[in-house]
Design a protein around this motif. Sequence first.
Motif, short mmCIF file in Angstrom:
data_model
loop_
_atom_site.label_atom_id
_atom_site.label_comp_id
_atom_site.label_asym_id
_atom_site.label_seq_id
_atom_site.Cartn_x
_atom_site.Cartn_y
_atom_site.Cartn_z
N CYS A 157 0.85 -1.21 -0.03
CA CYS A 157 -0.08 0.00 0.18
C CYS A 157 0.93 1.27 -0.08
CB CYS A 157 -0.90 0.17 1.27
SG CYS A 157 -2.28 -1.20 1.13
N ALA A 158 1.86 1.38 0.72
CA ALA A 158 2.95 2.43 0.86
C ALA A 158 3.52 2.88 -0.53
CB ALA A 158 3.79 2.00 1.86
N LEU A 159 3.82 1.61 -1.23
CA LEU A 159 4.35 2.01 -2.64
C LEU A 159 3.32 2.71 -3.51
CD1 LEU A 159 6.83 1.51 -4.54
CD2 LEU A 159 5.75 -0.81 -5.26
N LEU A 181 -2.93 14.58 -2.08
CA LEU A 181 -1.77 14.16 -1.00
C LEU A 181 -2.63 14.33 0.28
CD1 LEU A 181 0.93 13.02 -0.13
CD2 LEU A 181 1.74 15.65 -0.18
N LEU A 182 -3.07 15.39 0.52
CA LEU A 182 -3.74 15.51 1.82
C LEU A 182 -5.06 14.70 2.02
CD1 LEU A 182 -4.10 19.51 1.82
CD2 LEU A 182 -2.31 17.93 3.17
N GLY A 183 -5.80 14.01 1.08
CA GLY A 183 -6.73 13.12 1.04
C GLY A 183 -6.07 11.97 1.41
N VAL A 220 -5.14 7.85 5.78
CA VAL A 220 -4.22 7.09 6.80
C VAL A 220 -4.36 7.56 8.02
CG1 VAL A 220 -2.01 6.83 7.34
CG2 VAL A 220 -2.55 6.61 4.75
N CYS A 221 -4.71 8.58 8.45
CA CYS A 221 -4.97 9.15 9.81
C CYS A 221 -6.15 8.49 10.48
CB CYS A 221 -5.21 10.81 9.83
SG CYS A 221 -3.58 11.49 9.81
N LEU A 222 -7.23 8.50 9.66
CA LEU A 222 -8.51 7.75 9.89
C LEU A 222 -7.96 6.34 10.17
CD1 LEU A 222 -11.02 9.33 7.58
CD2 LEU A 222 -10.84 9.57 10.14
N ILE A 223 -7.40 5.61 9.48
CA ILE A 223 -7.11 4.40 9.85
C ILE A 223 -6.52 4.12 11.01
CG2 ILE A 223 -5.85 2.24 8.81
CD1 ILE A 223 -6.58 3.08 5.71
N PHE A 255 5.99 11.35 5.32
CA PHE A 255 5.16 11.09 6.63
C PHE A 255 3.67 10.23 6.50
CE2 PHE A 255 1.77 13.09 9.36
CZ PHE A 255 2.15 13.21 10.55
N VAL A 256 3.06 10.26 5.38
CA VAL A 256 1.94 9.63 5.22
C VAL A 256 2.26 8.21 5.28
CG1 VAL A 256 0.22 8.64 3.52
CG2 VAL A 256 0.89 11.30 3.59
N ILE A 257 3.22 7.68 4.46
CA ILE A 257 3.47 6.06 4.51
C ILE A 257 4.44 5.74 5.94
CG2 ILE A 257 3.60 6.13 1.92
CD1 ILE A 257 6.66 6.28 1.99
N LEU A 258 5.05 6.77 6.42
CA LEU A 258 5.71 6.22 7.86
C LEU A 258 4.70 6.11 8.76
CD1 LEU A 258 8.26 5.79 9.57
CD2 LEU A 258 8.07 8.40 9.79
N LEU A 259 3.49 6.93 8.78
CA LEU A 259 2.30 7.02 9.68
C LEU A 259 1.74 5.58 9.47
CD1 LEU A 259 0.99 8.39 12.05
CD2 LEU A 259 -0.54 9.17 10.20
N PHE A 260 1.65 5.10 8.19
CA PHE A 260 0.87 3.84 7.80
C PHE A 260 1.57 2.78 8.15
CE2 PHE A 260 -0.23 0.49 4.79
CZ PHE A 260 -1.79 0.73 4.77
N SER A 261 2.93 2.89 8.08
CA SER A 261 3.87 1.79 8.60
C SER A 261 3.76 1.17 9.87
CB SER A 261 5.28 1.97 8.31
OG SER A 261 5.83 2.77 9.29
N ASN A 262 3.03 2.27 10.80
CA ASN A 262 2.94 1.77 12.38
C ASN A 262 1.38 1.12 12.60
OD1 ASN A 262 5.11 3.22 13.88
ND2 ASN A 262 4.56 4.57 12.43
N ILE A 263 0.92 0.94 11.56
CA ILE A 263 -0.21 0.16 11.77
C ILE A 263 0.01 -1.40 11.96
CG2 ILE A 263 -2.41 -0.82 10.39
CD1 ILE A 263 -2.53 2.16 8.98
#
Length: 486
Positions: free
Chosen positions: A94-96, A258-260, A265-268, A381-389
């Motif tokens: 997903c990050a890619l 990008l903000l979307g 990701v923030c919501l997930i 920042f988006v994908i780093l945040l996602f990686s913590n899921i």
Amino acid sequence: MKIRSRKSIIYGAIFVVLFFICFLFPYSGDDWAWGSKIGIERLNTWFDNYSGRYFGNLIVLALTRSSFLKALAMSCCLGGIIVILNEITQRQKCALCFIVLALAYMPVTLLRQSVVWTSGFSNYTTSIFFTLIYIYYVRKIYTEKPENSYIISVIMVILGFLNTLIVEHLTIYNIVLGIYVIVFTLIKYRKVYIQHIAYLLGCILGTIMMFSNSVYSSVAKGKDEYRTITSDKGIISRAYDSFIHVIVKEGFLNNFILLGCLIVVCLIVWFEVKEKISGKARVAGYISMFINISYLALCFMEKLNTYWLRGEALLVLEAATTILYVLALIAFVFILPYEMIKKVELLFVLLSALFMMAPLFVVTPIGSRCFFASYIMFIYFVILLFSNIEEVHKKQFANLNRTLCVISIIGTMYLFYIYGSIAYNDYQRIQKAIADGKTKKSITIEELPYKDYVWASDAEEEPWSTRFKLYYGINEKAKITMVPHE
């Protein structure tokens, strides 16, 4: 081995696609100057009183003389950014797709100035690419104790030196980055490492070399006609005007896609961790989510506001909500029930994106290209945040991954169509201009289709007219007239 092989195939495919897209990008604007005798004249004076971007200037001199080399360099840098961001955040599917989607759908103003335009690419894309190389190298300092390496130190001196000779606001950022890494390891491991000192030393040497160019003393004295760092109204007034008129729009509001992605990701993340949070922190989390969603709605309304009058009151409102949005993001990181070391890493990336914009408050001119580095750090920042899921939840995102993949492919095909049309028409008009320029005193050139996707593509006004003729060997006395594309 199968995973590595599959990953190599995906990365290879991305590189090939990027190469063919980048090969379609036309030369325009200042590219014609760099690729002609004007560029050689700048080199002969070692760019004295022009700019201290010595490494960036050498790059653009080379790339404006070979379309193949240009496409190769562009695909390597853009592909490298994709690979580094994906590798640094645990190689998630997903990050890619998030990365590719954000690049394929970046704002047109940002795309045309920082990627498509060779002169812009040579400074603004290369600088963040080389900076990410160092960030990738030090990525493990948050979890693993480094080891001294004298061999790597030599490479780090060179990397730091070159990194600070490309574009000014990244020069300043790299100094701060070098200090941050040293201070962080000193606090966490009670030790300073030779390779980190070497990088900072290289950055300091490069910074000294850059700002020793005479052009910066001219700028400081207000004698440069193009660049300024002062204002008759004062530095605070300059910062205020830059923020509400340029930085808010170029650095935030334009980045609707990008903000979307960031809000998704923030919501997930929020729905995964909210049960672990209680009391005031949970309320603050809901407020942060509300501000995030509201800000995306503001971005959408701003898109619809293209043809409306943008009065001072609206600009101030957008600026205030942008500040509130940034504070909400920072608060959201603090609220997350993660280890402090994870929060530090997230804040480092987020604050890096903001710090890269900081010099833009007091300098002019500011173009869309100046925000490319911050755009990349927001993707990070988006994908780093996602990686913590948690891994158990990531397995549920197969449909999300397919959706992102399809959307990314559609965006890529769209860019192929746009720049394929531009490349074909650019070739046709150049051949006609060269042929007519041999015998005629006045030549007519068609505007490019989709000209909003190319920076400074018209050759009628000065200095572009003279530079166009120099680059393509057209009679300098011939008059150029632009006509609409049919």
